[in-house]
Design a protein around this motif. Structure first.
Motif, PDB file in Angstrom:
ATOM      1  N   PHE A 238       0.828  -1.205   0.000  1.00 12.93           N
ATOM      2  CA  PHE A 238       0.000   0.000   0.000  1.00 12.93           C
ATOM      3  C   PHE A 238       0.865   1.259   0.000  1.00 12.93           C
ATOM      4  N   VAL A 239       1.894   1.273   0.838  1.00 14.74           N
ATOM      5  CA  VAL A 239       2.790   2.432   0.898  1.00 14.74           C
ATOM      6  C   VAL A 239       3.477   2.643  -0.445  1.00 14.74           C
ATOM      7  N   GLU A 240       3.890   1.572  -1.092  1.00 10.53           N
ATOM      8  CA  GLU A 240       4.557   1.684  -2.392  1.00 10.53           C
ATOM      9  C   GLU A 240       3.592   2.214  -3.449  1.00 10.53           C
ATOM     10  N   GLU A 241       2.349   1.749  -3.404  1.00  7.10           N
ATOM     11  CA  GLU A 241       1.346   2.236  -4.365  1.00  7.10           C
ATOM     12  C   GLU A 241       1.102   3.730  -4.189  1.00  7.10           C
ATOM     13  N   LEU A 242       1.050   4.199  -2.947  1.00  6.75           N
ATOM     14  CA  LEU A 242       0.855   5.624  -2.704  1.00  6.75           C
ATOM     15  C   LEU A 242       2.009   6.439  -3.280  1.00  6.75           C
ATOM     16  N   ARG A 243       3.213   5.998  -3.055  1.00  7.70           N
ATOM     17  CA  ARG A 243       4.365   6.747  -3.565  1.00  7.70           C
ATOM     18  C   ARG A 243       4.407   6.727  -5.085  1.00  7.70           C
ATOM     19  N   THR A 244       3.881   5.669  -5.688  1.00  9.40           N
ATOM     20  CA  THR A 244       3.850   5.585  -7.148  1.00  9.40           C
ATOM     21  C   THR A 244       2.951   6.663  -7.737  1.00  9.40           C
ATOM     22  N   VAL A 245       1.848   6.993  -7.042  1.00  8.42           N
ATOM     23  CA  VAL A 245       0.902   8.004  -7.555  1.00  8.42           C
ATOM     24  C   VAL A 245       1.161   9.376  -6.943  1.00  8.42           C
ATOM     25  N   ASN A 246       2.380   9.595  -6.421  1.00 15.93           N
ATOM     26  CA  ASN A 246       2.807  10.895  -5.911  1.00 15.93           C
ATOM     27  C   ASN A 246       2.041  11.293  -4.648  1.00 15.93           C
ATOM     28  N   VAL A 247       1.824  10.327  -3.756  1.00 17.44           N
ATOM     29  CA  VAL A 247       1.181  10.578  -2.462  1.00 17.44           C
ATOM     30  C   VAL A 247       2.155  10.174  -1.364  1.00 17.44           C
ATOM     31  N   ARG A 248       2.379  11.067  -0.405  1.00 16.36           N
ATOM     32  CA  ARG A 248       3.262  10.760   0.713  1.00 16.36           C
ATOM     33  C   ARG A 248       2.465  10.044   1.805  1.00 16.36           C
ATOM     34  N   PRO A 249       2.838   8.808   2.142  1.00 18.70           N
ATOM     35  CA  PRO A 249       2.068   8.045   3.128  1.00 18.70           C
ATOM     36  C   PRO A 249       2.386   8.481   4.560  1.00 18.70           C
ATOM     37  N   HIS A 250       1.429   9.139   5.204  1.00 13.41           N
ATOM     38  CA  HIS A 250       1.576   9.550   6.595  1.00 13.41           C
ATOM     39  C   HIS A 250       0.731   8.637   7.480  1.00 13.41           C
ATOM     40  N   VAL A 251       0.940   7.326   7.358  1.00 17.05           N
ATOM     41  CA  VAL A 251       0.166   6.366   8.141  1.00 17.05           C
ATOM     42  C   VAL A 251       0.936   6.012   9.403  1.00 17.05           C
ATOM     43  N   ALA A 252       0.184   5.612  10.437  1.00 18.95           N
ATOM     44  CA  ALA A 252       0.806   5.264  11.712  1.00 18.95           C
ATOM     45  C   ALA A 252       1.649   4.006  11.570  1.00 18.95           C
ATOM     46  N   GLN A 253       2.742   3.949  12.302  1.00 20.47           N
ATOM     47  CA  GLN A 253       3.644   2.807  12.236  1.00 20.47           C
ATOM     48  C   GLN A 253       3.089   1.640  13.042  1.00 20.47           C
ATOM     49  N   ASN A 254       3.071   0.490  12.420  1.00 27.81           N
ATOM     50  CA  ASN A 254       2.646  -0.744  13.082  1.00 27.81           C
ATOM     51  C   ASN A 254       3.895  -1.580  13.367  1.00 27.81           C
ATOM     52  N   THR A 255       4.405  -1.449  14.582  1.00 29.79           N
ATOM     53  CA  THR A 255       5.658  -2.129  14.942  1.00 29.79           C
ATOM     54  C   THR A 255       5.418  -3.302  15.884  1.00 29.79           C
ATOM     55  N   SER A 256       4.197  -3.783  15.975  1.00 33.78           N
ATOM     56  CA  SER A 256       3.886  -4.896  16.885  1.00 33.78           C
ATOM     57  C   SER A 256       4.297  -6.217  16.241  1.00 33.78           C
ATOM     58  N   GLY A 257       5.518  -6.635  16.508  1.00 32.19           N
ATOM     59  CA  GLY A 257       5.997  -7.921  16.033  1.00 32.19           C
ATOM     60  C   GLY A 257       6.439  -7.948  14.593  1.00 32.19           C
ATOM     61  N   ARG A 258       6.545  -6.801  13.950  1.00 29.92           N
ATOM     62  CA  ARG A 258       7.013  -6.796  12.561  1.00 29.92           C
ATOM     63  C   ARG A 258       7.637  -5.440  12.249  1.00 29.92           C
ATOM     64  N   ARG A 259       8.193  -5.345  11.040  1.00 31.93           N
ATOM     65  CA  ARG A 259       8.846  -4.115  10.615  1.00 31.93           C
ATOM     66  C   ARG A 259       7.855  -3.220   9.895  1.00 31.93           C
ATOM     67  N   SER A 260       7.841  -1.944  10.259  1.00 32.89           N
ATOM     68  CA  SER A 260       6.923  -0.997   9.639  1.00 32.89           C
ATOM     69  C   SER A 260       7.413  -0.605   8.248  1.00 32.89           C
ATOM     70  N   ALA A 261       6.458  -0.322   7.359  1.00 35.25           N
ATOM     71  CA  ALA A 261       6.790   0.159   6.020  1.00 35.25           C
ATOM     72  C   ALA A 261       7.093   1.651   6.017  1.00 35.25           C
ATOM     73  N   ILE A 262       6.865   2.334   7.129  1.00 36.89           N
ATOM     74  CA  ILE A 262       7.152   3.766   7.270  1.00 36.89           C
ATOM     75  C   ILE A 262       8.439   3.912   8.062  1.00 36.89           C
ATOM     76  N   ASP A 263       9.453   4.520   7.456  1.00 37.82           N
ATOM     77  CA  ASP A 263      10.748   4.642   8.121  1.00 37.82           C
ATOM     78  C   ASP A 263      10.989   6.074   8.579  1.00 37.82           C
ATOM     79  N   GLY A 264      12.195   6.317   9.081  1.00 35.90           N
ATOM     80  CA  GLY A 264      12.543   7.621   9.631  1.00 35.90           C
ATOM     81  C   GLY A 264      12.533   8.752   8.626  1.00 35.90           C
ATOM     82  N   ARG A 265      12.652   8.443   7.341  1.00 34.06           N
ATOM     83  CA  ARG A 265      12.627   9.498   6.327  1.00 34.06           C
ATOM     84  C   ARG A 265      11.275  10.197   6.291  1.00 34.06           C
TER      85      ARG A 265
END
Length: 301
Positions: free
Chosen positions: A209-236
């Motif tokens: 989903f995050v990759e699809e948003l960036r493909t259509v020129n949308v910056r994903p400002h979604v909350a990080q889900n770090t419960s037992g896995r790696r989030s697709a939203i990084d420090g950048r």
């Protein structure tokens, strides 16, 4: 249409109650254009005309017409948005959930329309069962240990400046429904040279989903889900002040859902079938904008 707006504004449960209210309330008569001595239409008129409203996609056009007003346009943001979904309980009983393939011998047990049913020990899922009352509804549970209910998912896209709903979708329940609906709604707003932002909760933190948003020129400002896995939203993304602002403002969309469920009567829909419930959800969103916009305009003066 005016009568249906009154039904949403004043939390009138049934169309027969609405017609009765119009009959004796002079304010209601004035709003719908009836004189003091004019006869009120029958409650069945709503049922007969609902198909016409569906065929003409009136709810979506009405929502667009509200947002296209010059006074309302000034309130809207064209760069920052938030998305979320909410469960709409279907107008169908759990007793209506039957196996898709009837048991050997066919037929059903006796007992009339509301026959007793014992669900103990019976495993039911959307793959093997469906509701005979509303086949479009799907079984869904909010969390572990909670009961499953027949539901739809209503999706809304909110602009962040004033908290107005700019687009809606209603879908069947599925694990990817929220993300697919979000992509569908944000796509037409992303057709501009400058990137826009989209806020969301942890349910939207998925790599595809995050990759699809960036493909259509949308910056994903979604909350990080770090419960037992790696989030697709990084420090950048999280290092920018705009990310924190999006996370703070995105929660305002719950106010719209709360109004639509408690005031407009969508906590449990009174309609059956995906198209009709979708129409009611879009119309309730337009009604919410009509309630909120005058307060925003008065504060801006």
């Amino acid at each position: 249409m005016r009568a249906l707006l009154l039904q949403a504004f004043y939390s009138i449960r049934a169309e027969r109650q609405l017609v009765e209210r119009i009959d004796y309330d002079l304010l209601f008569r004035w709003f719908v254009g009836l004189g003091i001595e004019d006869a009120v239409w029958d409650a069945t008129s709503f049922t007969k005309n609902r198909d016409r409203l569906l065929d003409g996609e009136v709810a979506g056009k009405f929502l667009a017409a509200v947002l296209s007003q010059d006074t309302v346009k000034r309130l809207l943001s064209s760069e920052h948005f938030s998305v979320d979904g909410t469960l709409i309980e279907a107008w169908a009983s759990m007793k209506s959930v039957k196996p898709k393939k009837p048991p050997d011998g066919g037929g059903t047990a006796g007992g009339g329309r509301n026959a007793p049913a014992d669900f103990k020990g019976e495993k039911r899922s959307n793959e093997t069962h469906r509701s005979t009352t509303d086949p479009d509804a799907r079984l869904y549970r909010r969390g572990p240990g909670m009961e499953a209910k027949l539901c739809f998912i209503g999706h809304a896209l909110m602009e962040n400046r004033s908290g107005l709903i700019v687009d809606t979708r209603l879908t069947r329940v599925s694990g990817h429904a929220e993300r697919l609906a979000a992509l569908d709604m944000i796509e037409r707003f992303a057709e501009r040279p400058r990137a826009i932002t989209l806020g969301g909760d942890k349910g939207y933190d998925a790599a595809d989903f995050v990759e699809e948003l960036r493909t259509v020129n949308v910056r994903p400002h979604v909350a990080q889900n770090t419960s037992g896995r790696r989030s697709a939203i990084d420090g950048r993304t999280t290092c920018h002040p705009g990310y924190a602002a999006s996370q703070r403002i995105r929660k305002r969309i719950e106010e719209a859902f709360g109004w639509m469920k408690t005031i407009a009567g969508l906590r449990k829909t009174k309609l059956r079938g995906l198209p009709k419930v979708d129409w009611a959800f879009s119309f309730a969103a337009a009604a919410y904008n009509l309630v909120r916009a005058p307060k925003l305009l008065a504060a801006a003066v």
